[in-house]
Design a protein around this motif. Sequence first.
Motif, PDB file in Angstrom:
ATOM      1  N   HIS A  63      37.005  11.564  44.833  1.00 34.61           N
ATOM      2  CA  HIS A  63      38.374  12.088  44.910  1.00 34.61           C
ATOM      3  C   HIS A  63      39.103  11.275  45.975  1.00 34.61           C
ATOM      4  O   HIS A  63      38.763  11.336  47.156  1.00 34.61           O
ATOM      5  CB  HIS A  63      38.359  13.570  45.274  1.00 34.61           C
ATOM      6  CG  HIS A  63      39.714  14.196  45.295  1.00 34.61           C
ATOM      7  ND1 HIS A  63      39.921  15.509  45.670  1.00 34.61           N
ATOM      8  CD2 HIS A  63      40.956  13.707  44.989  1.00 34.61           C
ATOM      9  CE1 HIS A  63      41.216  15.795  45.589  1.00 34.61           C
ATOM     10  NE2 HIS A  63      41.850  14.709  45.185  1.00 34.61           N
ATOM     11  N   ILE A  64      40.103  10.517  45.559  1.00 31.98           N
ATOM     12  CA  ILE A  64      40.849   9.642  46.460  1.00 31.98           C
ATOM     13  C   ILE A  64      42.142  10.330  46.877  1.00 31.98           C
ATOM     14  O   ILE A  64      42.876  10.855  46.038  1.00 31.98           O
ATOM     15  CB  ILE A  64      41.154   8.294  45.782  1.00 31.98           C
ATOM     16  CG1 ILE A  64      39.848   7.541  45.494  1.00 31.98           C
ATOM     17  CG2 ILE A  64      42.081   7.446  46.654  1.00 31.98           C
ATOM     18  CD1 ILE A  64      40.020   6.358  44.572  1.00 31.98           C
ATOM     19  N   VAL A  65      42.424  10.302  48.177  1.00 32.56           N
ATOM     20  CA  VAL A  65      43.686  10.818  48.709  1.00 32.56           C
ATOM     21  C   VAL A  65      44.389   9.664  49.403  1.00 32.56           C
ATOM     22  O   VAL A  65      43.845   9.059  50.328  1.00 32.56           O
ATOM     23  CB  VAL A  65      43.449  11.971  49.706  1.00 32.56           C
ATOM     24  CG1 VAL A  65      44.766  12.415  50.320  1.00 32.56           C
ATOM     25  CG2 VAL A  65      42.754  13.131  49.016  1.00 32.56           C
ATOM     26  N   ASN A  66      45.604   9.359  48.952  1.00 32.80           N
ATOM     27  CA  ASN A  66      46.337   8.216  49.488  1.00 32.80           C
ATOM     28  C   ASN A  66      47.827   8.509  49.388  1.00 32.80           C
ATOM     29  O   ASN A  66      48.253   9.286  48.514  1.00 32.80           O
ATOM     30  CB  ASN A  66      45.982   6.942  48.707  1.00 32.80           C
ATOM     31  CG  ASN A  66      46.331   5.676  49.456  1.00 32.80           C
ATOM     32  OD1 ASN A  66      47.470   5.477  49.854  1.00 32.80           O
ATOM     33  ND2 ASN A  66      45.352   4.815  49.631  1.00 32.80           N
ATOM     34  N   LEU A  67      48.615   7.885  50.252  1.00 34.67           N
ATOM     35  CA  LEU A  67      50.066   8.055  50.194  1.00 34.67           C
ATOM     36  C   LEU A  67      50.681   7.295  49.032  1.00 34.67           C
ATOM     37  O   LEU A  67      51.814   7.581  48.627  1.00 34.67           O
ATOM     38  CB  LEU A  67      50.705   7.589  51.511  1.00 34.67           C
ATOM     39  CG  LEU A  67      50.368   8.434  52.748  1.00 34.67           C
ATOM     40  CD1 LEU A  67      50.940   7.763  53.992  1.00 34.67           C
ATOM     41  CD2 LEU A  67      50.901   9.849  52.605  1.00 34.67           C
ATOM     42  N   ASP A  68      49.956   6.301  48.505  1.00 31.14           N
ATOM     43  CA  ASP A  68      50.452   5.511  47.377  1.00 31.14           C
ATOM     44  C   ASP A  68      49.977   6.105  46.055  1.00 31.14           C
ATOM     45  O   ASP A  68      48.859   6.624  45.961  1.00 31.14           O
ATOM     46  CB  ASP A  68      49.967   4.063  47.479  1.00 31.14           C
ATOM     47  CG  ASP A  68      50.511   3.369  48.717  1.00 31.14           C
ATOM     48  OD1 ASP A  68      51.655   3.678  49.114  1.00 31.14           O
ATOM     49  OD2 ASP A  68      49.796   2.530  49.290  1.00 31.14           O
ATOM     50  N   ALA A  69      50.810   5.995  45.055  1.00 24.11           N
ATOM     51  CA  ALA A  69      50.459   6.507  43.729  1.00 24.11           C
ATOM     52  C   ALA A  69      49.296   5.711  43.146  1.00 24.11           C
ATOM     53  O   ALA A  69      49.251   4.486  43.266  1.00 24.11           O
ATOM     54  CB  ALA A  69      51.657   6.443  42.804  1.00 24.11           C
TER      55      ALA A  69
END
Length: 220
Positions: A63-69
């Motif tokens: 599960h990746i959490v990033n500010l970029d889409a």
Amino acid sequence: MSRLNALRSRFVDAPDSLGARARARRWAWFAECFPDLGQMSVIDLGGTASAWLRAPIRPARVHIVNLDAPPADLPSWIRADVADACDLPAPIRGTTYDLVYSNAVIEHVGGHVRRQMFADAVHGLAERHWVQTPYRYFPVEPHFLFPGFQFLPLTARTEILRRWPLVHTPTSEREAARQIAMEVELLSVTEMRHYFPSSLIRFERLAGLVKSVIALKRKP
């Protein structure tokens, strides 16, 4: 300019570069630390799908959490959400994972308060973690490949970024260069021990010098 860009690629970006070899060693070390990774659910704070798709290892779920889409066409074992890792939405905070992974992110989140929020998120999401960050006192700043860059005044760093050809994303605009310079705050070992007091602190070395610091917790 193109010759110098090729030099950056040789040291950092190319498949046979020093950076690529260091990343391969890090993946191998990561897999050795978590031998049951193939059965684990991993949350990656600040990572990218492309990094996992290139990786020589594969957890059961990421599960990746990033500010970029994220890209639209992710494989079924990768989930990605746009969110702030220092202020996670309730549904993510309420999920339990086997492992938190983060590679070269904590130095970008912005100041002590947000670094503490980031560390608190790591501790709350899983009982195991691997949090890596470049070491502040390695002589060459790794983002900009400039010796001693992290110790210079902001004005000097801004002007260097406007002219230094080995920067990953060059810009001649002063305000843009200043923003880029201010975004990175490298950490010391003491700071990493503060944010991860119960973790084992490990070091990656280059030519005998500490290049990066890893906060590692393997057992619940």
